[in-house]
Design a protein around this motif. Structure first.
Motif, mmCIF file in Angstrom:
data_model
loop_
_atom_site.group_PDB
_atom_site.id
_atom_site.type_symbol
_atom_site.label_atom_id
_atom_site.label_comp_id
_atom_site.label_asym_id
_atom_site.label_seq_id
_atom_site.Cartn_x
_atom_site.Cartn_y
_atom_site.Cartn_z
ATOM 1 N N CYS A 1 184.396 77.906 -18.270
ATOM 2 C CA CYS A 1 184.993 77.540 -19.652
ATOM 3 C C CYS A 1 184.608 75.999 -20.718
ATOM 4 O O CYS A 1 185.181 75.879 -21.600
ATOM 5 N N ASP A 2 184.413 74.792 -19.677
ATOM 6 C CA ASP A 2 184.328 73.821 -20.145
ATOM 7 C C ASP A 2 183.118 73.234 -21.518
ATOM 8 O O ASP A 2 183.236 72.955 -22.591
ATOM 9 N N THR A 3 182.516 74.155 -21.285
ATOM 10 C CA THR A 3 181.579 74.919 -21.650
ATOM 11 C C THR A 3 181.865 75.275 -23.257
ATOM 12 O O THR A 3 180.649 75.119 -24.664
ATOM 13 N N LEU A 4 182.306 76.115 -22.937
ATOM 14 C CA LEU A 4 183.015 77.540 -24.663
ATOM 15 C C LEU A 4 184.011 76.847 -24.889
ATOM 16 O O LEU A 4 184.201 76.935 -26.291
ATOM 17 N N SER A 5 185.031 75.729 -24.361
ATOM 18 C CA SER A 5 186.159 75.243 -25.161
ATOM 19 C C SER A 5 186.972 76.873 -24.985
ATOM 20 O O SER A 5 187.548 76.721 -26.110
ATOM 21 N N THR A 6 186.916 77.559 -23.990
ATOM 22 C CA THR A 6 187.757 78.994 -24.056
ATOM 23 C C THR A 6 187.883 79.542 -22.641
ATOM 24 O O THR A 6 187.088 78.671 -21.295
ATOM 25 N N MET A 7 189.075 79.762 -22.426
ATOM 26 C CA MET A 7 189.924 79.944 -20.984
ATOM 27 C C MET A 7 189.341 81.380 -20.714
ATOM 28 O O MET A 7 189.695 81.897 -19.355
ATOM 29 N N ALA B 1 172.590 82.831 -29.898
ATOM 30 C CA ALA B 1 172.584 82.685 -28.774
ATOM 31 C C ALA B 1 173.553 81.080 -29.175
ATOM 32 O O ALA B 1 173.044 79.984 -28.993
ATOM 33 N N CYS B 2 174.930 81.196 -28.641
ATOM 34 C CA CYS B 2 175.245 79.792 -28.999
ATOM 35 C C CYS B 2 176.750 79.231 -28.006
ATOM 36 O O CYS B 2 177.722 80.102 -28.140
ATOM 37 N N LYS B 3 177.015 78.192 -28.082
ATOM 38 C CA LYS B 3 178.132 78.142 -27.440
ATOM 39 C C LYS B 3 179.795 77.817 -27.614
ATOM 40 O O LYS B 3 180.331 77.925 -27.718
ATOM 41 N N HIS B 4 179.163 77.904 -29.185
ATOM 42 C CA HIS B 4 179.753 77.224 -30.498
ATOM 43 C C HIS B 4 180.401 78.897 -30.644
ATOM 44 O O HIS B 4 178.949 79.656 -31.146
ATOM 45 N N ARG B 5 181.431 79.432 -31.403
ATOM 46 C CA ARG B 5 182.296 80.741 -31.893
ATOM 47 C C ARG B 5 181.693 80.024 -33.463
ATOM 48 O O ARG B 5 182.653 80.033 -34.286
ATOM 49 N N ARG B 6 180.421 79.980 -34.106
ATOM 50 C CA ARG B 6 180.284 80.056 -34.877
ATOM 51 C C ARG B 6 180.782 81.389 -35.671
ATOM 52 O O ARG B 6 180.494 80.758 -37.866
ATOM 53 N N ASP B 7 180.883 82.058 -35.738
ATOM 54 C CA ASP B 7 180.994 83.040 -36.593
ATOM 55 C C ASP B 7 182.239 83.215 -36.695
ATOM 56 O O ASP B 7 182.945 84.367 -37.632
#
Length: 582
Positions: A466-472, A264-270
């Motif tokens: 959205c700010d945390t995940l850098s996606t809207m 589980a990560c707020k960044h899209r590491r995949d």
């Protein structure tokens, strides 16, 4: 259908012979966990196992013992890996036959000879035998590893126009020495490594293990050979029986949630590039689940299938017809240790990934297990019986826990799709001019749906997400829900303002709830008609609305008509709150 535990006693006897060191061909294993995993190898249908350890600690001996006891009528399909060997040399052989043709002239004199060669490719035992052994696997060339991947995926190989099929079911055992102890060693290709279900780290024996082993091996009283107890046909019967072992759906859900703790990560590491991944600062992250910061990259989901596959075997071996969560937790380190890449700082503190999982990760998982159960419960409630209170709780917990946040994002996505379908349903039903009782049912269904369960004041919270995940994406889904909701409310309100409406009530409900409301709204002029409405069909005017009441057995129909729909609002708002006749 329940498992019958066919050949179960024979299996136990065979495992005892192999791993209790009673013969010179047996294996002495004192670690109970490793012994349990080794016992699962021959019984797991199409299982692929990697044995890793230094030279001479029983990897090959274990394989030969398994073959002799459980596959007495089959040979070991051996693949000896060599980086200088091409895949053709490793997997196939060619039988060459020569035919000589003699040509004569009309007088019978020999004029010439013609030589023809017939090349007949054949697959080696590794392809055609049900027990396969890949020796020193990490020395295999990339082309050979790619071919092995195809074999495990498709259960067959094509070579020079011929198809060679692998027996199904089968078992495959890889072995390798630690990579750093070989001059030409390397890690297996990631895709092939992911096909391996479990990796069993086989540690070097202790002093007293060595003494015990050598005492058994050198004793004149030790039997020379292992017994051959089961055939391939009997093993297929066992595999079929193990398939009947049950896995509870709630345990599969829990396993899926637990394993997400690792990734589980707020960044899209995949999908992130290598440079982006290298610059992720886990120490500054506010979402601390205890595990994800130690793992460098996420992995695929095949490991879940591996865990469940070996868990069923473990349950069957212990003569249980249902897998327990303890079985799942036991298999987990072996299914994850070769798939996970740990952060360098973590790797410097632990011997290997397996040790980190057992000593650090599993205790953390136990602490988080209740959170996982709560997440699953809230998700199921949010989908099955939508309630704004559940969504509020999800927003509350998602501020600090990444699993809650990911679950909330999934709920937003599902609600957005559902709200679009709700809007389409409302438009479609209203076009058919539904009857009043049909309209009431539609209104009740829609207003208790996911569309109306989502709170309307969550834009600031969604913006933080959205700010945390850098996606809207979460904001787009939330706005879609609100937009569809507004459209539905407008349509319902507009349809609700018709000039005529009919309500249907149970006789008792009419007398106890509807009649008193009419008495309160009525005037002296229509008081008599209202009183008669309890037992008689009547019609009267109230609030510029013509009200017609008819009795049909135990049902009372209340019809409202007005040229000014707004004038009916007070009456309809009262009647809509009273339960209609079902």
């Amino acid at each position: 259908m329940e498992p019958s535990f066919i050949h179960h006693e024979t299996v136990l006897a065979g495992l005892k012979e192999i791993f209790n060191g009673k013969t010179k061909e047996s294996v002495t294993i004192f670690d109970p966990s490793i012994k349990t995993m080794l016992c699962l190898i021959p019984l797991t249908e199409n299982g692929i196992t990697l044995l890793e350890g230094i030279m001479g600690i029983g990897k090959g001996v274990s394989t030969r013992a398994i073959q002799k006891v459980f596959f007495k009528d089959q040979k070991i399909g051996l693949l000896q890996c060599d980086p200088d060997k091409r895949q053709e040399e490793s997997l196939y052989e060619t039988a060459v036959t020569s035919n000589t043709h003699y040509n004569y002239d009309k007088s019978g004199q020999l004029t010439n000879t013609q030589q023809e060669y017939d090349f007949d490719p054949r697959a080696m035992d590794f392809v055609t035998q049900p027990i396969k052994f890949v020796n020193e696997a990490n020395r295999a060339s990339k082309s050979l590893q790619d071919t092995l991947l195809r074999l495990f995926q498709e259960q067959e190989l094509e070579y020079k126009g011929k198809i060679f099929r692998s027996p199904n079911p089968s078992i495959t055992i890889f072995d390798q020495n630690p990579v750093h102890m070989q001059n030409d060693g390397r890690r297996l290709e990631p895709a092939l490594e992911d096909r391996i279900d479990v990796k069993i780290p086989m540690c070097a024996p202790s002093l007293f293990t060595i003494i015990a082993t050598q005492t058994i091996k050198t004793s004149d009283k030790t039997a020379a050979e292992l017994p051959s107890l089961l055939s391939y046909v009997q093993m297929t019967e066992i595999y079929e029986d193990i398939r009947k072992v049950h896995i509870k759906s709630e345990d599969i859900y829990l396993l899926s949630a637990i394993t997400q703790l690792f990734f589980a990560c707020k960044h899209r590491r995949d999908i992130a590039n290598e440079i982006y991944n290298e610059n992720i600062n886990c120490k500054a992250c506010s979402f601390d689940n205890g595990l994800c910061a130690h793992v460098k990259y996420p992995i695929g989901q095949r490991f879940i299938e591996s865990i469940l596959k070996f868990s069923k075997t473990k349950a069957w071996l212990e003569k249980r017809d249902t897998v327990s969560i303890d079985d799942i937790m036991f298999i987990m380190p072996y299914a994850l240790n070769h798939r996970i890449t740990l952060q360098p700082e973590t790797m410097s503190k632990y011997v290997d990934a397996h040790t980190w999982i057992v000593e650090y990760a599993i205790p953390k998982v136990e602490q988080q297990k209740q959170h996982c159960l709560d997440i699953l419960s809230k998700y199921q409630q949010a989908i099955a019986k939508p309630a704004s209170s559940i969504i509020e709780e999800m927003f509350k917990y998602s501020r600090q826990n990444m699993l809650y946040l990911n679950t909330l994002i999934d709920i937003l996505r599902i609600y957005a799709n559902t709200s679009t379908r709700d809007l389409e349903d409302v438009m479609s039903i209203l076009e058919t001019q539904p009857k009043d009782d049909d309209f009431q049912l539609l209104e009740q269904r829609i207003k208790s749906s996911q569309t109306f369960a989502m709170p309307t004041d969550k834009k600031p919270d969604i913006q933080v997400i959205c700010d945390t995940l850098s996606t809207m994406v979460p904001m787009r889904n939330y706005e879609k829900i609100l937009s569809n909701r507004e459209s539905i409310e407008t349509l319902l309100k507009k349809y609700n303002e018709r000039k005529e409406k009919t309500f249907k009530f149970d006789k008792e409900v009419f007398s106890k709830q509807v009649f008193p409301e009419f008495v309160n709204l009525g005037t002296t002029k229509n008081k008599t008609n209202i009183q008669e409405s309890l037992t008689t069909d009547v019609s009267f005017t109230m609030l510029s609305t013509t009200i017609t009441i008819t009795h049909q057995n135990d049902i009372v129909m209340v019809n409202l008509k007005s040229e000014k729909p707004d004038s009916m609002t007070k009456i309809t708002s009262i009647l809509e709150d009273i339960p209609a006749y079902a």
